[in-house]
Design an enzyme around this catalytic site. Structure first.
Site, PDB file in Angstrom:
ATOM      1  N   SER A 222       4.196  42.352  12.488  1.00 56.38           N
ATOM      2  CA  SER A 222       3.182  41.511  12.870  1.00 56.38           C
ATOM      3  C   SER A 222       3.607  40.303  13.464  1.00 56.38           C
ATOM      4  O   SER A 222       2.969  39.659  14.342  1.00 56.38           O
ATOM      5  CB  SER A 222       1.742  41.303  12.308  1.00 56.38           C
ATOM      6  OG  SER A 222       2.171  40.869  11.004  1.00 56.38           O
TER       7      SER A 222
ATOM      8  N   GLY B  25       2.182  45.799  10.579  1.00 60.24           N
ATOM      9  CA  GLY B  25       2.340  46.595   9.531  1.00 60.24           C
ATOM     10  C   GLY B  25       3.467  47.309   9.154  1.00 60.24           C
ATOM     11  O   GLY B  25       3.514  48.292   8.326  1.00 60.24           O
TER      12      GLY B  25
ATOM     13  N   ASN C 282       6.779  44.099   4.297  1.00 60.89           N
ATOM     14  CA  ASN C 282       6.033  45.044   3.785  1.00 60.89           C
ATOM     15  C   ASN C 282       6.304  45.948   2.783  1.00 60.89           C
ATOM     16  O   ASN C 282       5.653  46.532   1.851  1.00 60.89           O
ATOM     17  CB  ASN C 282       5.308  46.105   4.957  1.00 60.89           C
ATOM     18  CG  ASN C 282       4.449  45.219   5.871  1.00 60.89           C
ATOM     19  OD1 ASN C 282       3.957  44.375   5.643  1.00 60.89           O
ATOM     20  ND2 ASN C 282       4.721  45.449   7.394  1.00 60.89           N
TER      21      ASN C 282
ATOM     22  N   ASP D 128      -7.294  31.902  10.319  1.00 62.44           N
ATOM     23  CA  ASP D 128      -7.235  32.980   9.032  1.00 62.44           C
ATOM     24  C   ASP D 128      -6.296  32.272   7.953  1.00 62.44           C
ATOM     25  O   ASP D 128      -6.510  32.922   6.791  1.00 62.44           O
ATOM     26  CB  ASP D 128      -6.972  34.312   9.387  1.00 62.44           C
ATOM     27  CG  ASP D 128      -5.665  34.478   9.917  1.00 62.44           C
ATOM     28  OD1 ASP D 128      -4.806  33.532   9.896  1.00 62.44           O
ATOM     29  OD2 ASP D 128      -5.274  35.570  10.167  1.00 62.44           O
TER      30      ASP D 128
ATOM     31  N   HIS E  43      -1.546  34.057   9.605  1.00 64.19           N
ATOM     32  CA  HIS E  43      -0.680  34.565  10.783  1.00 64.19           C
ATOM     33  C   HIS E  43      -0.327  33.138  11.215  1.00 64.19           C
ATOM     34  O   HIS E  43      -1.083  32.276  11.795  1.00 64.19           O
ATOM     35  CB  HIS E  43      -1.357  35.478  11.615  1.00 64.19           C
ATOM     36  CG  HIS E  43      -1.739  36.508  10.984  1.00 64.19           C
ATOM     37  ND1 HIS E  43      -2.796  37.127  10.522  1.00 64.19           N
ATOM     38  CD2 HIS E  43      -0.937  37.870  11.070  1.00 64.19           C
ATOM     39  CE1 HIS E  43      -2.834  38.322  10.033  1.00 64.19           C
ATOM     40  NE2 HIS E  43      -1.586  38.771  10.328  1.00 64.19           N
TER      41      HIS E  43
END
Length: 214
Positions: A40, A77, A106, A187, A190
């Site tokens: 991402s 992801g 990840n 958020d 990011h």
């Protein structure tokens, strides 16, 4: 700082369901090309289309009249295992001259064996080089709450793979961003549009030396 890193890495993993890849070819003009394979952080998650660091890099390449075009095969992801699985098709389809690999965070979130992550990155680099492409690896950090030894070894594996295959390396892709709250979306996880220019700058510093003269 480490709380933010935990959230960043968690978000990369949790977004795996999205399977969001950004636009493939930035331009249709024939010529040398660069393939970006990432998660991402490279797939413009939460950003306006064509505002991410890959798009900014494409514009710089055009302004510098390098002749290169970019294909962005990043998926939110994604893991190094996913990268190994889909890289052969991407290489066959795009025939890139340079492959930028931005994967691994990840894997760390899931606590996967570092030997597996390193092996997968090594396989990706080898596949790209066998396809006559140069490789640029984007290094990452994880917070020490995963264990200082694990965190240090995780960061070190990027350099190890780069050295093993004589590939180019960005020591820390998120350099100058991780501790600055103004560089993140609402958020708090990011990188925002403001941060993309710095991400692009971090990549450009190590990409420029391996570009072939136009």
């Amino acid at each position: 700082m480490w709380i933010r890193w935990r959230l960043i890495i968690a978000a990369l993993c949790c977004l795996s369901w999205a399977g969001m890849a950004t636009a493939a070819a930035v331009t249709e003009t024939p010529g040398p090309s660069i393939l970006v394979v990432g998660d991402s952080l490279s797939a413009e998650y939460g950003l306006r289309r064509d505002s991410g660091w890959v798009a900014l890099l494409s514009r710089r390449l055009s302004e510098e009249k390098t002749g290169y075009q970019i294909h962005n095969a990043s998926i939110s992801g994604d893991t190094t295992s996913g990268g190994v699985s889909r890289l052969p098709d991407a290489l066959a389809h795009y025939h890139p001259d340079i492959v930028i690999i931005e994967l691994g965070s990840n894997d760390a979130l899931r606590g996967l064996p570092l030997t597996m992550t390193q092996d997968n990155l090594s396989k990706m680099v080898a596949m790209a080089q066998e396809a006559n492409a140069s490789v640029l690896i984007l290094g990452m950090h994880i917070p020490p709450n995963y264990g200082r030894t694990y965190a240090e070894q995780f960061h070190g594996l990027f350099a190890s793979v780069a050295k093993q295959h004589n590939a180019a390396l960005v020591p820390f892709f998120m350099e100058g961003i991780a501790t600055d709250e103004t560089m993140f979306q609402s958020d708090g996880i990011h990188p925002n549009e403001k941060a993309q220019a710095l991400l692009e700058k971090n990549v450009w510093a190590h990409l420029a030396p391996i570009l072939k003269p136009n």
